[in-house]
Design a protein around this motif. Structure first.
Motif, PDB file in Angstrom:
ATOM      1  N   ARG A  34      42.156  44.076  39.606  1.00 34.75           N
ATOM      2  CA  ARG A  34      41.774  45.365  40.193  1.00 34.75           C
ATOM      3  C   ARG A  34      42.314  45.506  41.612  1.00 34.75           C
ATOM      4  O   ARG A  34      42.666  44.507  42.253  1.00 34.75           O
ATOM      5  N   PRO A  35      42.347  46.727  42.140  1.00 38.07           N
ATOM      6  CA  PRO A  35      42.813  46.930  43.521  1.00 38.07           C
ATOM      7  C   PRO A  35      41.951  46.171  44.526  1.00 38.07           C
ATOM      8  O   PRO A  35      40.746  45.970  44.309  1.00 38.07           O
ATOM      9  N   GLU A  36      42.576  45.741  45.619  1.00 36.88           N
ATOM     10  CA  GLU A  36      41.857  45.028  46.674  1.00 36.88           C
ATOM     11  C   GLU A  36      41.180  46.028  47.603  1.00 36.88           C
ATOM     12  O   GLU A  36      41.837  46.884  48.180  1.00 36.88           O
ATOM     13  N   ILE A  37      39.863  45.907  47.734  1.00 40.99           N
ATOM     14  CA  ILE A  37      39.116  46.751  48.675  1.00 40.99           C
ATOM     15  C   ILE A  37      39.161  46.132  50.069  1.00 40.99           C
ATOM     16  O   ILE A  37      39.241  46.827  51.078  1.00 40.99           O
ATOM     17  N   VAL A  38      39.118  44.812  50.135  1.00 43.39           N
ATOM     18  CA  VAL A  38      39.249  44.084  51.407  1.00 43.39           C
ATOM     19  C   VAL A  38      40.281  42.987  51.205  1.00 43.39           C
ATOM     20  O   VAL A  38      40.244  42.262  50.209  1.00 43.39           O
ATOM     21  N   ALA A  39      41.200  42.854  52.168  1.00 39.15           N
ATOM     22  CA  ALA A  39      42.202  41.786  52.118  1.00 39.15           C
ATOM     23  C   ALA A  39      42.402  41.239  53.527  1.00 39.15           C
ATOM     24  O   ALA A  39      42.868  41.953  54.421  1.00 39.15           O
ATOM     25  N   ALA A  40      42.017  39.980  53.737  1.00 38.10           N
ATOM     26  CA  ALA A  40      42.182  39.327  55.040  1.00 38.10           C
ATOM     27  C   ALA A  40      43.263  38.268  54.925  1.00 38.10           C
ATOM     28  O   ALA A  40      43.255  37.454  53.996  1.00 38.10           O
ATOM     29  N   ARG A  41      44.185  38.282  55.874  1.00 39.16           N
ATOM     30  CA  ARG A  41      45.266  37.305  55.915  1.00 39.16           C
ATOM     31  C   ARG A  41      45.374  36.762  57.338  1.00 39.16           C
ATOM     32  O   ARG A  41      45.734  37.495  58.269  1.00 39.16           O
ATOM     33  N   GLY A  42      45.043  35.492  57.534  1.00 26.07           N
ATOM     34  CA  GLY A  42      45.104  34.903  58.870  1.00 26.07           C
ATOM     35  C   GLY A  42      44.215  35.612  59.866  1.00 26.07           C
ATOM     36  O   GLY A  42      44.531  35.671  61.062  1.00 26.07           O
ATOM     37  N   LEU A  43      43.069  36.123  59.408  1.00 23.45           N
ATOM     38  CA  LEU A  43      42.178  36.922  60.256  1.00 23.45           C
ATOM     39  C   LEU A  43      41.585  36.083  61.392  1.00 23.45           C
ATOM     40  O   LEU A  43      41.036  35.004  61.171  1.00 23.45           O
ATOM     41  N   GLY A  90      34.722  46.496  42.646  1.00 24.04           N
ATOM     42  CA  GLY A  90      33.602  46.128  41.796  1.00 24.04           C
ATOM     43  C   GLY A  90      33.188  44.672  41.868  1.00 24.04           C
ATOM     44  O   GLY A  90      32.290  44.237  41.133  1.00 24.04           O
ATOM     45  N   GLU A  91      33.793  43.898  42.749  1.00 25.50           N
ATOM     46  CA  GLU A  91      33.501  42.466  42.850  1.00 25.50           C
ATOM     47  C   GLU A  91      32.507  42.201  43.978  1.00 25.50           C
ATOM     48  O   GLU A  91      32.522  42.863  45.016  1.00 25.50           O
ATOM     49  N   VAL A 109      41.164  47.249  54.892  1.00 25.84           N
ATOM     50  CA  VAL A 109      39.969  47.758  54.229  1.00 25.84           C
ATOM     51  C   VAL A 109      40.368  49.023  53.482  1.00 25.84           C
ATOM     52  O   VAL A 109      40.734  50.028  54.107  1.00 25.84           O
ATOM     53  N   ASP A 110      40.344  48.938  52.170  1.00 29.33           N
ATOM     54  CA  ASP A 110      40.784  50.044  51.311  1.00 29.33           C
ATOM     55  C   ASP A 110      42.192  50.499  51.703  1.00 29.33           C
ATOM     56  O   ASP A 110      42.496  51.695  51.757  1.00 29.33           O
ATOM     57  N   GLY A 111      43.034  49.517  52.032  1.00 33.17           N
ATOM     58  CA  GLY A 111      44.425  49.782  52.376  1.00 33.17           C
ATOM     59  C   GLY A 111      44.673  50.119  53.829  1.00 33.17           C
ATOM     60  O   GLY A 111      45.827  50.220  54.251  1.00 33.17           O
ATOM     61  N   ALA A 170      32.174  47.517  45.299  1.00 29.57           N
ATOM     62  CA  ALA A 170      32.421  46.132  45.697  1.00 29.57           C
ATOM     63  C   ALA A 170      31.406  45.769  46.777  1.00 29.57           C
ATOM     64  O   ALA A 170      30.823  46.654  47.412  1.00 29.57           O
ATOM     65  N   ALA A 171      31.200  44.474  47.001  1.00 32.84           N
ATOM     66  CA  ALA A 171      30.207  44.080  48.006  1.00 32.84           C
ATOM     67  C   ALA A 171      30.604  42.777  48.684  1.00 32.84           C
ATOM     68  O   ALA A 171      31.149  41.861  48.048  1.00 32.84           O
TER      69      ALA A 171
END
Length: 555
Positions: free
Chosen positions: A284-293, A319-320, A352-354, A486-487
């Motif tokens: 599914r699409p990523e709602i949150v994606a952290a990279r080296g945050l 939804g995750e 966050v949501d892109g 998602a949560a």
């Protein structure tokens, strides 16, 4: 049982409060005994009468309380004592450890002065040198390192667990034979909680101190108590040896309490998923994606900044539910605030949501805020006390949905109240008129007002009674399944995260030390810190907890 073996006997204690709505019977005919060297748990939900009973012992109730019955404390009936007579009992015969040490310690005085306050009350001629000597002795007993130096420090210079140790030291300084511990571990992380429970057990073994433990945490009861008394609506409904209580509960309320206790592996969400379902969620699409945050708080007065989050990578799919666990100060809340745009990203990427949060402008992010709902740890402080429940739920709608009419807003508020299983009449009430569980349901309703794509739940059940916690978790799971949001679920309770999260990340000092499918991480942890968290989690079974504790001590 001979009187020589008793430390305290409470007989037919009744506590009533006169209110505008009539008389509230907080305690009704409470009778119990506490033996020398015994640890008794007084168990029940908020409002059951636990704390009222404990405070009655030291005369700490407000003047509006009407108290009858007897409380025999080492041969002295404390009911009806006033002034100097009551002060001779407090501290020397019995002392209380409160739930929140930060609110009990005076921020403007050093620790030695506060430990000495009780000593001065009972020994007016005691010298400053003698007070400091005693302060060093008791801080050493409770495990505060370098006590000679740290007695001159102030409360804000200690961690939460250390402040609770200081409160225990204050009780020991007066030589109290009985300690009344009112929810002493509720606000603590599981590892610190385990240390405080070991400390209380050690004090009992070393000094023969009797302890009355007020709690709603059945894991803590199983770990520490010898006996337990269960309170319900102001009455003792059951009393038994601790193993007997867990193995063969008699009263329906006791059975309800034990059934509501979360257990790792008992109701795991992720363990029930098939490989196909896990793959479907991951696609599914990523709602949150952290990279080296990374998130760094700037230093003040020439001091260097503090890196609260260090090179963290994780994703949350549509939804995750992603669980984030770790102790206080690990960076959990900082990450949640960065996702919500309440903290600035210092380095790396956080989408966050892109939308990229690193270097974002508020005017660009503001329209996207409606896609994020926030459920706070303490709902009592997250509501405006001057707004009704209906107005509080409607606030996000009025800010982000100016196109809605008043009638449409009211309709949506009633829909949300129904979704969290509350009657329409609650819309007219104020937050202070609701219980903790009801306020948290309102907090969930407000978070869902705009049908968000992401809900951030920051320790949403840590302050709730076990049965209310179970209801809120069931509500959270059913609403997520129905609405598909998602949560990010933040908690330090591993049993809770096992119930609600598909995947979990373990944070330690700002770093993500381990992550993966929740059931796999909790059943086969690889990082030593994760192992430590699991080892510190109290097991709601006295025999299993005793064996686990012995294994931990010999490891």
């Amino acid at each position: 049982m001979t009187d020589d073996a008793l430390r305290m006997r409470i007989s037919h204690l009744a506590v009533d409060f006169a209110t505008d709505g009539g008389t509230v019977h907080a305690a009704r005919g409470v009778s119990l005994t506490l033996k020398k060297g015994e640890i008794m748990a007084l168990v029940g939900e908020s409002g059951s009468g636990k704390s009222v009973t404990a405070r009655s012992i030291l005369g700490l109730l407000p003047s509006t309380a009407q108290v009858s019955g007897t409380i025999d404390l080492d041969g002295v009936n404390v009911v009806g004592l006033r002034g100097r007579e009551l002060r001779t009992v407090r501290g020397s015969r019995a002392a209380m450890i409160f739930q929140e040490p930060s609110g009990s310690l005076n921020p403007v005085y050093p620790i030695w002065w506060q430990i000495g306050e009780g000593l001065r009350a009972h020994q007016p001629k005691i010298t400053k040198k003698e007070i400091k000597k005693r302060a060093v002795e008791v801080l050493d007993v409770v495990g505060i390192p370098d006590p000679d130096r740290r007695i001159t420090m102030y409360p804000h210079e200690f961690s939460g667990g250390q402040k609770q140790r200081i409160m225990i030291a204050m009780a020991l300084a007066m030589g109290a034979d009985t300690i009344l511990a009112d929810e002493p571990t509720t606000a603590l992380d599981v590892t610190v909680q385990a240390e405080i429970l070991d400390l209380l057990r050690g004090i009992r073994d070393r000094y023969g101190t009797s302890i009355l433990l007020i709690t709603h945490n059945m894991g803590v009861v199983a770990d520490l108590a010898d006996t337990a008394a269960v309170m319900y609506h102001g009455r003792i409904v059951e009393r038994a040896d601790i193993q007997e209580l867990f193995d063969n509960p008699v009263h329906p309320y006791t059975k309800q309490l034990l059934a509501a206790v979360p257990r790792v592996g008992a109701a795991s969400l992720s363990a029930r998923l098939t490989e196909q379902q896990r793959s479907e969620i991951a696609s599914r699409p990523e709602i949150v994606a952290a990279r080296g945050l990374e998130v760094t708080y700037p230093g003040r007065l020439g001091k260097p900044g503090f890196r609260a989050v260090r090179g963290v990578d994780f994703t949350i799919h549509q939804g995750e539910v992603y669980g984030l666990v770790g102790e206080s100060g690990s960076g959990k809340s900082t990450i949640s605030r960065a996702i919500a745009g309440l903290e600035r990203v210092s380095s790396g990427s956080l989408k966050v949501d892109g939308f990229e949060m690193n270097g974002f402008r508020e005017r660009d992010f503001r329209p996207l805020r409606k896609n994020i709902g926030f459920v706070f740890q303490d709902p009592a402080t997250s509501f405006d006390p001057q707004l009704t429940v209906g107005q509080a739920i409607a606030e996000p709608l009025r800010i982000h949905r100016k196109d809605l009419t008043k009638a449409e807003v009211c309709k949506r508020v009633l829909e949300l109240l129904d979704a969290v299983e509350l009657l329409p009449s609650y819309a007219e009430r104020f937050p202070h008129e609701l219980s903790g569980g009801q306020r948290q349901r309102i907090s969930v309703a407000r978070a869902l007002a705009l049908n968000p794509k992401l809900v951030i739940a920051d320790e949403p059940t840590s302050a709730l009674d076990v049965s209310i916690q179970a209801k809120v978790l069931d509500l959270f799971r059913s609403l997520r399944q129905e609405l598909g949001f998602a949560a990010l679920f933040i908690t330090h309770d591993l049993a809770v995260v096992d119930m609600v999260a598909h995947r979990v990340g373990v944070l330690h000092r700002g770093k993500l030390v381990e992550e993966g499918i929740t059931s796999e991480i909790l059943s086969h942890p690889k990082d030593p810190y994760t192992v430590k968290l699991l080892d510190s989690l109290p097991i709601p079974d006295p025999a299993a907890q005793r064996e686990h504790r012995l294994t931990r001590q010999h490891a």
